[in-house]
Design a protein around this motif. Structure first.
Motif, mmCIF file in Angstrom:
data_model
loop_
_atom_site.group_PDB
_atom_site.id
_atom_site.type_symbol
_atom_site.label_atom_id
_atom_site.label_comp_id
_atom_site.label_asym_id
_atom_site.label_seq_id
_atom_site.Cartn_x
_atom_site.Cartn_y
_atom_site.Cartn_z
ATOM 1 N N LYS A 1 2.733 15.945 -8.755
ATOM 2 C CA LYS A 1 2.855 15.251 -10.028
ATOM 3 C C LYS A 1 3.032 13.737 -9.871
ATOM 4 C CE LYS A 1 3.436 16.921 -13.668
ATOM 5 N NZ LYS A 1 2.489 17.137 -14.783
ATOM 6 N N ASP B 1 -0.011 10.384 -7.044
ATOM 7 C CA ASP B 1 -1.119 9.567 -7.539
ATOM 8 C C ASP B 1 -0.681 8.570 -8.607
ATOM 9 O OD1 ASP B 1 -2.825 10.834 -5.853
ATOM 10 O OD2 ASP B 1 -3.659 12.208 -7.341
ATOM 11 N N ARG B 2 0.519 8.756 -9.170
ATOM 12 C CA ARG B 2 1.012 7.800 -10.163
ATOM 13 C C ARG B 2 1.643 6.580 -9.486
ATOM 14 N NH1 ARG B 2 4.527 11.666 -13.942
ATOM 15 N NH2 ARG B 2 4.830 9.736 -15.155
ATOM 16 N N ILE B 3 2.054 6.741 -8.244
ATOM 17 C CA ILE B 3 2.617 5.617 -7.481
ATOM 18 C C ILE B 3 1.517 4.930 -6.670
ATOM 19 C CG2 ILE B 3 4.283 4.957 -5.718
ATOM 20 C CD1 ILE B 3 5.521 5.834 -8.379
ATOM 21 N N ILE B 4 0.748 5.719 -5.943
ATOM 22 C CA ILE B 4 -0.381 5.172 -5.181
ATOM 23 C C ILE B 4 -1.614 5.298 -6.062
ATOM 24 C CG2 ILE B 4 -1.696 5.267 -3.043
ATOM 25 C CD1 ILE B 4 1.253 4.499 -2.728
ATOM 26 N N THR B 5 -1.866 4.266 -6.835
ATOM 27 C CA THR B 5 -2.931 4.283 -7.834
ATOM 28 C C THR B 5 -4.193 3.618 -7.287
ATOM 29 O OG1 THR B 5 -2.291 2.150 -8.741
ATOM 30 C CG2 THR B 5 -1.165 4.100 -9.628
ATOM 31 N N ALA B 6 -5.225 3.590 -8.116
ATOM 32 C CA ALA B 6 -6.454 2.881 -7.740
ATOM 33 C C ALA B 6 -6.158 1.404 -7.502
ATOM 34 C CB ALA B 6 -7.507 3.046 -8.833
ATOM 35 N N ASP B 7 -5.235 0.838 -8.278
ATOM 36 C CA ASP B 7 -4.866 -0.563 -8.074
ATOM 37 C C ASP B 7 -4.198 -0.758 -6.705
ATOM 38 O OD1 ASP B 7 -5.869 -1.326 -10.503
ATOM 39 O OD2 ASP B 7 -3.932 -1.292 -11.535
ATOM 40 N N THR B 8 -3.385 0.218 -6.308
ATOM 41 C CA THR B 8 -2.743 0.139 -4.996
ATOM 42 C C THR B 8 -3.789 0.115 -3.894
ATOM 43 O OG1 THR B 8 -0.903 1.452 -5.873
ATOM 44 C CG2 THR B 8 -1.026 1.190 -3.487
ATOM 45 N N ARG B 9 -4.780 0.987 -4.006
ATOM 46 C CA ARG B 9 -5.829 1.050 -2.985
ATOM 47 C C ARG B 9 -6.676 -0.221 -2.985
ATOM 48 N NH1 ARG B 9 -5.955 6.338 -1.129
ATOM 49 N NH2 ARG B 9 -4.744 7.777 -2.436
ATOM 50 N N THR B 10 -6.890 -0.805 -4.150
ATOM 51 C CA THR B 10 -7.601 -2.086 -4.211
ATOM 52 C C THR B 10 -6.820 -3.166 -3.481
ATOM 53 O OG1 THR B 10 -8.678 -1.531 -6.297
ATOM 54 C CG2 THR B 10 -8.468 -3.869 -5.778
#
Length: 326
Positions: free
Chosen positions: A261, A264-273
């Motif tokens: 749950k 993915d809310r902490i490690i988001t697409a923005d984090t990967r960017t």
């Protein structure tokens, strides 16, 4: 990737050489002790005049000399001074005095990969990079094991550089568990990325953020510390022993569902960017440029960061809880 072991190395190669270890800190002391215990008998420690490490090196039974003296004496010089000091030390104290055909060993590829050190053409230049802190390198060796290490050859002036890299890395204890071949560039860039994006950058900030969130919501600092910091050590041990998938078999369904749950809310697409941006800054040299600039200014950014970390409330809580163990 092929893995090499003690059987692939000639231990007599390093045992027959005069070795000077430059620096006696996190990596210098463990490497020197492991080399000596592996049969290297001709070894000195090279330190700056007035270094506080000189007393400890002497107490451990090593003769201490200056880098320039070591360059004249040694067949192999192991560069374990801080990255930002290596260019000056090599240029002013090593290059004018090193023997033709001598070898430079690095534990990190930064100075070579980014051109801070431009070694003489007659020198062998190799990488021997244990993948872990010096304390772990020494502890694993004493227990009969070792740390996995990366090795690489940047310059092979004598035709024996690769054999030297094998022999030196095996003498650290890594031949017991595995030695993997890489390049100075790959080791350096992956390590600098990891330091910022995962281990030393992201994880402490995640701990701080979790601690602050719980305390702000009224939870006791002690409970917040145990949940957000103490359990991290336990989960890290499980991941090290079993891998991430194997770790999941040892935790409760509740914990595993919580990971589903929340992750993915902490490690988001923005984090990967942002991670990709950090990697670009590593590869294009801007991170190293900033590091050198801070060093030349007396480390104002680093000193501010250290002071901020030391003043965080989690440190006082941790000191109280760690005291309970004693």
């Amino acid at each position: 990737m092929q893995v090499y072991f003690d059987a692939d190395a000639d231990p007599d190669l390093v045992r027959s050489k005069r070795i000077a270890v430059l620096g006696y800190g996190n990596q210098g002391r463990p490497q020197a002790l492991n080399l000596r215990d592996s049969g290297v008998s001709q070894m000195r420690i090279a330190l700056r005049d007035g270094s506080p490490s000189a007393g400890r090196a002497g107490a451990d039974g090593f003769d201490v000399m200056t880098p320039a003296e070591a360059a004249r004496w040694a067949d192999i010089l192991v560069m374990l001074f801080p990255d930002e000091e290596q260019a000056r030390v090599y240029r002013d104290e090593l290059a004018p005095h090193m023997k033709p055909g001598a070898a430079l060993v690095f534990a990190h590829g930064l100075a070579i990969h980014f051109g801070l050190v431009e070694p003489r053409a007659d020198l062998d230049v190799v990488l021997a990079a244990p993948k872990g802190p010096g304390t772990a390198l020494r502890d694993e060796y004493l227990q009969g094991g070792g740390l996995l290490s990366l090795f690489a050859v940047h310059q092979d002036a004598t035709g024996s550089a690769r054999a030297l890299a094998f022999s030196y890395t095996a003498a650290l204890g890594s031949g017991r568990v595995g030695m993997l071949e890489t390049s100075f560039a790959e080791e350096c860039e992956a390590d600098l990325f990891n330091e910022q994006a995962v281990l030393w950058g992201a994880i402490p900030e995640l701990i701080h953020a979790g601690f602050e969130t719980l305390v702000e919501a009224g939870f006791s600092p002690e409970v917040a510390y145990l949940e957000c910091l103490t359990e991290l050590k336990l989960i890290a041990d499980l991941i090290y022993q079993r891998g991430i998938a194997g770790m999941r078999w040892t935790i409760s369904n509740t914990a595993e569902f919580g990971a589903l749950k929340g992750g993915d809310r902490i490690i988001t697409a923005d984090t990967r960017t942002e991670m990709r941006r950090i990697l670009r800054e590593v590869k294009n040299g801007s991170f190293v440029k900033d590091l050198i600039a801070d060093a030349e200014s007396g480390y104002p950014l680093l000193k501010t960061s250290r002071a901020k970390a030391a003043a965080h409330p989690i440190e006082a809580v941790g000191a109280r809880l760690r005291a309970l163990k004693s």
